[in-house]
Design a protein around this motif. Structure first.
Motif, short mmCIF file in Angstrom:
data_model
loop_
_atom_site.label_atom_id
_atom_site.label_comp_id
_atom_site.label_asym_id
_atom_site.label_seq_id
_atom_site.Cartn_x
_atom_site.Cartn_y
_atom_site.Cartn_z
N ILE A 15 0.99 -1.25 0.08
CA ILE A 15 0.09 0.03 0.04
C ILE A 15 0.89 1.18 -0.09
O ILE A 15 0.60 2.24 -0.58
N GLU A 16 2.03 1.24 0.93
CA GLU A 16 2.84 2.28 0.78
C GLU A 16 3.42 2.70 -0.31
O GLU A 16 3.44 4.16 -0.79
N GLU A 17 4.03 1.75 -1.13
CA GLU A 17 4.36 1.81 -2.40
C GLU A 17 3.47 2.52 -3.36
O GLU A 17 3.72 3.19 -4.11
N LYS A 18 2.39 1.91 -3.35
CA LYS A 18 1.20 2.32 -4.45
C LYS A 18 0.80 3.71 -4.19
O LYS A 18 0.49 4.60 -5.05
N VAL A 19 0.74 4.26 -2.87
CA VAL A 19 0.45 5.47 -2.53
C VAL A 19 1.39 6.57 -2.97
O VAL A 19 1.11 7.44 -3.72
N LYS A 20 2.81 6.14 -2.91
CA LYS A 20 3.77 7.13 -3.22
C LYS A 20 3.63 7.15 -4.98
O LYS A 20 3.84 8.28 -5.39
N GLU A 21 3.41 6.01 -5.56
CA GLU A 21 3.31 5.94 -6.99
C GLU A 21 2.22 6.97 -7.41
O GLU A 21 2.41 7.69 -8.49
N LEU A 22 0.85 6.83 -6.80
CA LEU A 22 -0.25 7.54 -7.26
C LEU A 22 0.06 9.08 -6.89
O LEU A 22 -0.37 9.81 -7.61
N ALA A 23 0.73 9.36 -5.67
CA ALA A 23 0.85 10.62 -5.27
C ALA A 23 1.67 11.24 -6.52
O ALA A 23 1.48 12.63 -6.75
N ILE A 52 -1.56 12.56 0.65
CA ILE A 52 -1.12 14.20 0.51
C ILE A 52 0.17 14.32 0.99
O ILE A 52 0.91 15.33 0.70
N LYS A 53 0.65 13.53 2.14
CA LYS A 53 1.85 13.55 2.64
C LYS A 53 2.98 13.22 1.55
O LYS A 53 4.31 13.58 1.59
N GLU A 54 2.59 12.56 0.41
CA GLU A 54 3.59 12.27 -0.63
C GLU A 54 3.43 13.17 -1.70
O GLU A 54 4.02 12.89 -2.64
N MET A 55 2.65 13.72 -1.92
CA MET A 55 2.26 14.93 -2.81
C MET A 55 3.28 16.09 -2.62
O MET A 55 3.60 16.53 -1.76
N TYR A 143 -6.71 4.85 -10.43
CA TYR A 143 -7.13 3.74 -9.21
C TYR A 143 -5.50 3.21 -8.78
O TYR A 143 -4.64 3.08 -9.48
N GLY A 144 -5.55 2.55 -7.70
CA GLY A 144 -4.52 1.77 -7.03
C GLY A 144 -4.74 0.43 -7.42
O GLY A 144 -3.65 -0.03 -8.16
N PHE A 145 -5.30 -0.45 -6.85
CA PHE A 145 -5.51 -1.74 -6.98
C PHE A 145 -6.94 -2.15 -7.39
O PHE A 145 -7.97 -1.63 -7.15
N ILE A 146 -6.99 -3.40 -8.05
CA ILE A 146 -8.37 -3.99 -8.47
C ILE A 146 -8.59 -5.14 -7.44
O ILE A 146 -7.71 -5.75 -7.13
N VAL A 147 -9.89 -5.10 -6.80
CA VAL A 147 -10.12 -6.12 -5.81
C VAL A 147 -11.39 -6.97 -6.36
O VAL A 147 -12.04 -6.54 -7.30
N PRO A 148 -11.42 -8.23 -5.96
CA PRO A 148 -12.57 -9.27 -6.25
C PRO A 148 -13.75 -8.94 -5.47
O PRO A 148 -13.98 -7.71 -4.78
#
Ligand code: PRP
Length: 177
Positions: A15-23, A52-55, A143-148
């Motif tokens: 999640i941390e990685e994805k948040v950074k990527e999206l930011a 927002i911390k990563e933006m 989007y970050g991730f797709i979920v079932p």
């Protein structure tokens, strides 16, 4: 793992990685625009503050609290405003931050409402996408991730107000209903 979960879908680190990527992507797209970032409570509280911390750009932060689920596992289709923005939407470039798009009812309602109020633009960022849940036509821009099509909890997302504080995202075991 919490004993009421069946499995973990995304770890704290993923999640941390994805948040950074999206930011990073959102910051590039909004360079010089001073967007109004709107977290949709309560589910996106954790995602919004981490994002927002990563933006890397200047932005303004606000929250809205809307509810469509009550305490059931099925969306009622009805969206109610429980707490409104404290910032006028008129003329603003708004980024709506969601934890999950399921039926799409919440976002369809909010996007329409903010344009009615005179927003200059409304884009949507959602950590999770549950495409099998969609009942109305709406998509997030990021989007970050797709979920079932399962009952997903953690990292802000609840079942009957529980499990929001888990730092990871997993599938709720319905034996614990
Ligand atoms: C959840 C979630 C989204 C919405 C998505 O919120 O946080 O806002 O439902 O579902 P939809 O696409 O079917 O509209 P909920 O209304 O459960 O409130 P909460 O965030 O306070 O848990």
């Amino acid at each position: 793992m919490h004993p009421h979960l069946k499995e973990i879908l995304f770890s704290r680190e993923q999640i941390e990685e994805k948040v950074k990527e999206l930011a990073k992507v959102v910051s590039n797209d909004y360079e010089g625009k001073y967007p109004l970032v709107v977290g949709i409570l309560k589910g996106s509280a954790m995602f919004t503050t981490d994002l927002i911390k990563e933006m890397s750009i200047d932005l303004e932060l606000d929250f809205m609290d809307v509810s469509s689920y009550g305490n059931a596992t099925e969306s009622s289709g009805e969206v109610r405003i429980l707490m409104d923005l404290s910032t006028p939407a008129v003329g603003r470039d708004i980024i709506l931050v969601e934890d999950i798009v399921d039926t799409g009812n919440t976002l369809k309602f909010l996007k329409g409402l903010l344009y009615e109020r005179g927003a200059k633009s409304v884009t949507i960022i959602s950590l999770l996408d549950k495409p099998d849940g969609r009942k109305v036509e709406i998509e997030a821009d990021y989007y970050g991730f797709i979920v079932p099509d399962a009952f997903v909890v953690g990292y802000g997302i609840d079942y009957a107000e529980k499990y929001r504080s888990l730092p990871y995202i997993g599938i709720f075991n319905q034996e614990f209903l």
